[in-house]
Scaffold this motif. Structure first.
Motif, short mmCIF file in Angstrom:
data_model
loop_
_atom_site.label_atom_id
_atom_site.label_comp_id
_atom_site.label_asym_id
_atom_site.label_seq_id
_atom_site.Cartn_x
_atom_site.Cartn_y
_atom_site.Cartn_z
N THR A 238 10.26 19.25 13.63
CA THR A 238 8.93 18.95 14.19
C THR A 238 7.82 19.08 13.16
OG1 THR A 238 8.81 21.24 15.03
CG2 THR A 238 9.55 19.53 16.55
N VAL A 239 7.86 20.13 12.36
CA VAL A 239 6.77 20.31 11.40
C VAL A 239 6.80 19.22 10.33
CG1 VAL A 239 7.90 21.89 9.75
CG2 VAL A 239 5.43 22.06 10.18
N ILE A 240 7.99 18.79 9.92
CA ILE A 240 8.10 17.73 8.93
C ILE A 240 7.70 16.38 9.52
CG2 ILE A 240 9.74 16.39 7.55
CD1 ILE A 240 8.89 19.00 6.25
N ALA A 241 8.14 16.12 10.75
CA ALA A 241 7.80 14.85 11.39
C ALA A 241 6.29 14.71 11.56
CB ALA A 241 8.48 14.74 12.75
N GLY A 359 18.27 21.04 10.08
CA GLY A 359 16.88 20.64 9.90
C GLY A 359 16.73 19.15 9.66
N PHE A 360 17.61 18.59 8.84
CA PHE A 360 17.47 17.19 8.47
C PHE A 360 18.05 16.25 9.52
CE2 PHE A 360 16.73 19.55 4.69
CZ PHE A 360 15.63 18.90 4.16
N LEU A 361 19.03 16.74 10.27
CA LEU A 361 19.52 15.94 11.39
C LEU A 361 18.40 15.71 12.40
CD1 LEU A 361 21.70 14.60 13.15
CD2 LEU A 361 22.25 16.89 14.03
N PHE A 362 17.72 16.78 12.77
CA PHE A 362 16.68 16.65 13.79
C PHE A 362 15.42 15.97 13.23
CE2 PHE A 362 19.41 19.77 15.81
CZ PHE A 362 19.46 19.26 17.10
N ALA A 363 15.14 16.14 11.95
CA ALA A 363 14.04 15.40 11.35
C ALA A 363 14.31 13.90 11.40
CB ALA A 363 13.81 15.85 9.90
N ALA A 364 15.58 13.53 11.18
CA ALA A 364 15.97 12.11 11.22
C ALA A 364 15.92 11.56 12.64
CB ALA A 364 17.37 11.94 10.64
N ILE A 366 13.90 12.85 15.21
CA ILE A 366 12.56 12.93 15.78
C ILE A 366 11.65 11.81 15.32
CG2 ILE A 366 10.45 14.33 15.83
CD1 ILE A 366 12.32 16.82 15.76
N GLN A 367 11.72 11.42 14.04
CA GLN A 367 10.75 10.46 13.52
C GLN A 367 10.88 9.07 14.15
OE1 GLN A 367 9.46 10.96 9.39
NE2 GLN A 367 11.11 12.42 9.17
N VAL A 387 7.03 15.26 22.56
CA VAL A 387 8.34 15.11 21.92
C VAL A 387 8.63 16.33 21.04
CG1 VAL A 387 9.67 13.78 20.23
CG2 VAL A 387 8.32 12.58 21.97
N CYS A 388 7.66 16.72 20.23
CA CYS A 388 7.83 17.89 19.36
C CYS A 388 8.05 19.16 20.17
CB CYS A 388 6.62 18.06 18.45
SG CYS A 388 6.44 16.75 17.20
N LEU A 389 7.32 19.31 21.27
CA LEU A 389 7.42 20.52 22.09
C LEU A 389 8.85 20.72 22.61
CD1 LEU A 389 5.94 22.90 23.43
CD2 LEU A 389 5.48 21.39 25.38
#
Length: 411
Positions: A238-241, A359-364, A366-367, A387-389
């Motif tokens: 979430t923070v990266i997205a 971390g990178f699975l969910f960053a991929a 979420i975006q 979505v982030c919440l």
């Protein structure tokens, strides 16, 4: 080892410094997409879904390469792995800069993601060899602090650079800098003290040869591995997205401000994350606790998002709120230490890579998900926050299942 002679001490900091510099490049590419959104849409005539997919092109290979990265760190070694990774990142950035269509831009971004994917796990491997276990949390945080300097450069400074020389030239320049760092890493980095004739700082109790297949199987089957995977996934994702891809568009469309003004707000998240990364590792090491500071920081991070969503704040208060968002998201760095400490100590590369993979699975995920939600909702930007919440709540629940290690290996 109770003490470290001066020669060892000086050398390990030089090695770490070069690796930290390579990590700056990793973070730069991680969050740079949001700044060039308008340029990419105009250059390639793409939709927001395609833009979200472009942002994720970095994260797909990064996620898929985490276990191979751990294997490379444990076998090939950090020196060669980081060198090759930085070279690929440089080549990918140059391809992206010269791309004439979105397909080539995707390819360039994929190559960048592939290249940088191996760097951080190699750094953690070096930390496990050149620093004492009691220093691991602090050094992980310090590394994240320096790396986030790349995220800082990829926001307002990148806006200025793109305005001056264009987005294509900007990414080409970054590509050549990446290759220069690769050369520096090959010259200076060494995998462990024994490579330069020094006594080992960390004595591994298990003396048998590495069996990577067995190591992967052991780490995967360990139930204590996976809470860190999901905990890191929701927070980091979430923070990266938001910081790297969707925060700038959100601020532009919601508050009707310029791109340069919007990038300053996302810079506040980065500054908070830098400071938090430096502090959380030290707090954890001093308390001799991993789970407690992780839970507290995540509760506050969740509370900040609730304020952001449900409280109508004046835009000037968002500087503070975004800083706090970055500050308390930094608890995710403890995932690496936890993963290392609940698994066999001879496989630090494999164990930390699996936590990192979350971390990178969910960053991929979420975006592009945000891109789809925006298009389906006719660009209701408030839905980005919901979505982030959802993913932050997932992380909060996962942390409850983490086993406390008291900052030592408990496998």
């Amino acid at each position: 080892m109770e003490s470290i002679n001066e020669k060892e001490y000086n050398r390990r900091w030089i090695i770490w410094g070069v690796l930290a510099l390579s990590y700056v490049i990793v973070f730069f590419h991680r969050v740079a997409a949001g700044v060039v959104r308008e340029e990419l849409i105009n250059s390639f005539s793409i939709t927001d879904v395609e833009f979200g997919n472009f942002g994720s092109m970095y994260f797909y290979p990064y996620m898929l390469m985490q276990i191979p990265s751990g294997i490379l760190a444990d076998t090939l070694g950090a020196r060669k792995t980081v060198t090759l990774g930085a070279v690929f990142a440089g080549i990918g950035s140059i391809i992206f800069g010269f791309s004439q269509n979105i397909t080539m831009a995707y390819i360039g971004r994929l190559i960048v993601g592939f290249g940088v994917s191996v760097i951080f796990i190699s750094i953690l491997k070096v930390l496990s060899q050149w620093f004492k276990p009691s220093e691991f949390g602090k050094m992980s945080g310090l590394t994240s602090f320096i790396g986030n300097g790349g995220a800082l450069l990829a926001q307002y400074p990148l806006v200025l650079l793109v305005a001056t020389i264009g987005w294509r030239n900007s990414f080409s320049v970054i590509g050549f800098i990446s290759i220069g760092i690769a050369i520096l890493a090959y010259i200076i980095v060494r995998n462990n003290p024994e490579d330069v004739g020094l006594e080992p700082i960390v004595i591994i109790n298990e003396k048998d040869d590495l069996n990577i297949r067995s190591g992967i199987k052991t780490v995967f089957k360990n139930p204590h591995t996976w809470p860190s995977f999901f905990a890191m996934g929701g927070i980091f994702g979430t923070v990266i997205a938001f910081m790297g891809t969707w925060g700038v568009p959100y601020m532009i469309y919601t508050y009707n401000i310029s791109k340069s003004e919007a990038s300053i707000f996302t810079m506040m998240i980065t500054i908070g994350l830098m400071i938090g990364s430096l502090v959380i590792g030290n707090i954890s090491d001093k308390l001799k606790k991993r789970k407690l500071p992780f839970i507290i920081s995540t509760i506050i991070y969740l509370f900040i998002w609730l304020i952001f969503i449900f409280v109508d704040l004046d835009i000037n208060y968002l500087y503070i709120l975004f800083f706090l968002m970055g500050l308390f998201s930094s608890g995710f760095i403890l995932s690496w230490a936890i993963a290392k400490e609940v698994n066999p100590e001879k496989y630090p590369g494999v164990s930390t890579s699996i936590a990192n993979m979350g971390g990178f699975l969910f960053a991929a995920i979420i975006q592009p998900l945000i891109g789809y939600v925006l298009e389906l909702s006719n660009y209701d930007y408030t839905l980005i926050l919901y979505v982030c919440l959802i993913f932050i709540i997932m992380s909060m629940v996962s942390i409850l299942f983490i086993k406390e290690t008291n900052c030592k290996n408990i496998y």
